[in-house]
Enzyme design. Structure first.
Site, PDB file in Angstrom:
ATOM      1  N   LYS A  86     -31.311 -16.884 -19.570  1.00  0.00           N
ATOM      2  CA  LYS A  86     -30.531 -16.058 -18.644  1.00  0.00           C
ATOM      3  C   LYS A  86     -31.411 -14.942 -18.139  1.00  0.00           C
ATOM      4  O   LYS A  86     -32.333 -14.497 -18.834  1.00  0.00           O
ATOM      5  CB  LYS A  86     -29.323 -15.460 -19.371  1.00  0.00           C
ATOM      6  CG  LYS A  86     -28.217 -15.042 -18.433  1.00  0.00           C
ATOM      7  CD  LYS A  86     -27.424 -16.245 -18.005  1.00  0.00           C
ATOM      8  CE  LYS A  86     -26.146 -15.901 -17.313  1.00  0.00           C
ATOM      9  NZ  LYS A  86     -25.244 -17.053 -17.355  1.00  0.00           N
TER      10      LYS A  86
HETATM   11  N1  GLU Z   1     -24.586 -18.901 -14.313  1.00  0.00           N
HETATM   12  C1  GLU Z   1     -23.884 -20.105 -14.630  1.00  0.00           C
HETATM   13  C2  GLU Z   1     -23.438 -20.112 -16.078  1.00  0.00           C
HETATM   14  O1  GLU Z   1     -23.275 -19.080 -16.696  1.00  0.00           O
HETATM   15  C3  GLU Z   1     -24.653 -21.349 -14.228  1.00  0.00           C
HETATM   16  C4  GLU Z   1     -26.013 -21.484 -14.805  1.00  0.00           C
HETATM   17  C5  GLU Z   1     -26.824 -22.640 -14.196  1.00  0.00           C
HETATM   18  O2  GLU Z   1     -26.312 -23.368 -13.376  1.00  0.00           O
HETATM   19  O3  GLU Z   1     -27.979 -22.765 -14.590  1.00  0.00           O
HETATM   20  O4  GLU Z   1     -23.165 -21.129 -16.630  1.00  0.00           O
END
Ligand code: GLU
Length: 435
Positions: free
Chosen positions: A124
């Site tokens: 993240k």
């Molecule tokens: N931000 C989204 C999540 O928390 C998607 C992450 C992604 O598609 O890599 O799942």
């Protein structure tokens, strides 16, 4: 019903789970991890390995603001785990994002990918900024410099970013352009959630909300509830909340309450969600002043007498303070980490069926995976194919978790962690520790 059994006495044979509303999302992740680790009798070395983030990048980002001043921003990218594949996860822009939160979100990505059977690890990113007070030019320079600072981290076989809170397809386009200009190579699979014209996937924008709809319908079926007779309250009207509300209303549910950062809105006859979305898009993305609504507080929204509650805003919304008053039979967590560990226990004792974040909102990363596959193949799917495969993967994941919850006599959250940790630990065992 099995999920009503008290996991904290039954499955945890040593000490009970901590009862706390922690302000630290990473601790909240560990509190859940601990319960699952005990059920799995996880080797202590594996335990340490799997809770530890693999790498934490903290970077200072200088941006020339529109008035000519240089302003410094702080950015993060946490790679939690890469055992099952390249790490995957969004980037959020927010004034209060911090490294502890990003560590938790990265770990949740690892578990999420494992549950939906997507061959990625977890990561993240975050940048401490207030995008609502920045011009498009400032946001572009911030995004490009963040990407340039992390150039060695990102890559289609290394670490693949995506949108998250306050980031979108345009920001992904700047990321891909910066990456490709620097590597002198057009590799569209290095980021997902891109505009369609740059190699994005049809259905990616709706995917998280669609996944929330899918698990909500599965949960209703397990409880013998019919969508046509069900009322729903949705906290948060961003990408996830608004699409989940729209799709659930399309399946016959009555959406009686919604909220955004400005407040909560209630209509006992049910909202026309398309109209709400249109209103917000013409009103600076705000629902404030929506005519056919009675204003309600956040507490009122979360404790409304509805069948389904969809928290789709941010962390730590359902706590020991309001969980005793929750009346919904199903909670489908569109947001990451909306419920504290203390609230988990209260909801479990009340018999609320909580579909946890790492399962409920995994539709986004599932279609991100489809996007990555399409980019690598250079062959793009129809919306029907994307949605059909997403629905199938969400249904399978829900059923796997439900079966595990019955088998272990634990709530769906614990069952999700058990399945995810077991999968990553099995892969770790096969790969071994590189020395
Ligand atoms: N931000 C989204 C999540 O928390 C998607 C992450 C992604 O598609 O890599 O799942």
């Amino acid at each position: 019903m099995p999920f009503k059994q008290n996991v904290y006495e039954k499955a945890v044979y040593k000490e009970p789970a901590p009862i706390r509303d922690t302000e630290h999302p990473f601790q909240a992740m560990i509190d859940r991890f601990d319960i699952a680790a005990k059920i799995l009798e996880l080797d202590p070395g594996f335990y340490e390995y799997l809770v530890s983030p693999s790498r934490i990048h903290i970077t200072s980002i200088p941006v020339v603001m529109d008035d000519g001043r240089i302003k410094m921003f702080e950015g993060y990218r946490v790679i939690h785990n890469e055992i099952l594949g390249p790490s995957k996860g969004g980037i959020r822009f927010s004034p209060d994002v911090n490294v502890n939160e990003v560590k938790a979100l990265a770990a949740w990505m690892t578990w999420k990918c494992a549950i939906v059977n997507v061959p990625f690890g977890g990561a993240k990113g975050g940048v401490v900024c207030d995008p609502s007070s920045m011009s498009p030019g400032e946001l572009e320079r911030l995004t490009r410099r963040y990407t340039a600072n992390l150039l060695d981290v990102f890559g289609p076989d290394k670490d693949i970013p995506a949108p998250d809170m306050n980031t979108n397809a345009q920001i992904m386009a700047w990321i891909i352009d910066t990456y490709c200009m620097n590597t002198r190579n057009t590799n569209t699979a290095m980021v997902t959630g891109k505009p369609i014209i740059l190699g994005g996937s049809l259905g990616r924008v709706e995917a998280t909300g669609r996944g929330v709809m899918s698990v909500t319908l599965s949960a209703m079926a397990k409880l013998g509830m019919s969508p046509q007779d069900s009322t729903v309250a949705v906290q948060g009207f961003g990408n996830v909340g608004s699409i989940a509300a729209k799709l659930l209303s399309g399946r016959g549910c009555k959406i009686v309450a919604v909220s955004d950062v400005h407040g909560g809105y209630y209509n006992e006859n049910g909202f026309d969600v398309e109209d709400l979305i249109e209103y917000a898009s013409n009103n600076n993305r705000s629902l404030a002043g929506y005519p056919e609504a009675q204003e309600i507080s956040n507490h009122e929204l979360l404790t409304l007498d509805v069948d389904v509650l969809v928290p789709a805003a941010k962390e730590d919304q359902i706590t020991s303070a309001n969980a005793p008053d929750v009346k919904a039979r199903i909670i489908a967590e569109g947001a990451n980490g909306p419920t504290t560990p203390a609230a988990d226990r209260i909801l479990d004792e009340k018999g609320v069926l909580v579909v946890p974040d790492i399962l409920a909102n995994a539709g986004g990363v599932t279609v991100s995976y489809f996007e990555w596959v399409q980019d690598r193949q250079g062959y793009f799917w129809s919306i029907e194919r994307v949605n059909k495969r997403l629905d199938r993967m969400m249904k399978t994941a829900f059923n796997n978790v439900f079966v595990a919850s019955e088998e272990y006599g634990v709530p769906l959250r614990t069952a999700s962690y058990v399945l995810a940790i077991d999968k990553v630990a099995s892969a770790l065992k096969l790969r071994g520790i590189y020395a």
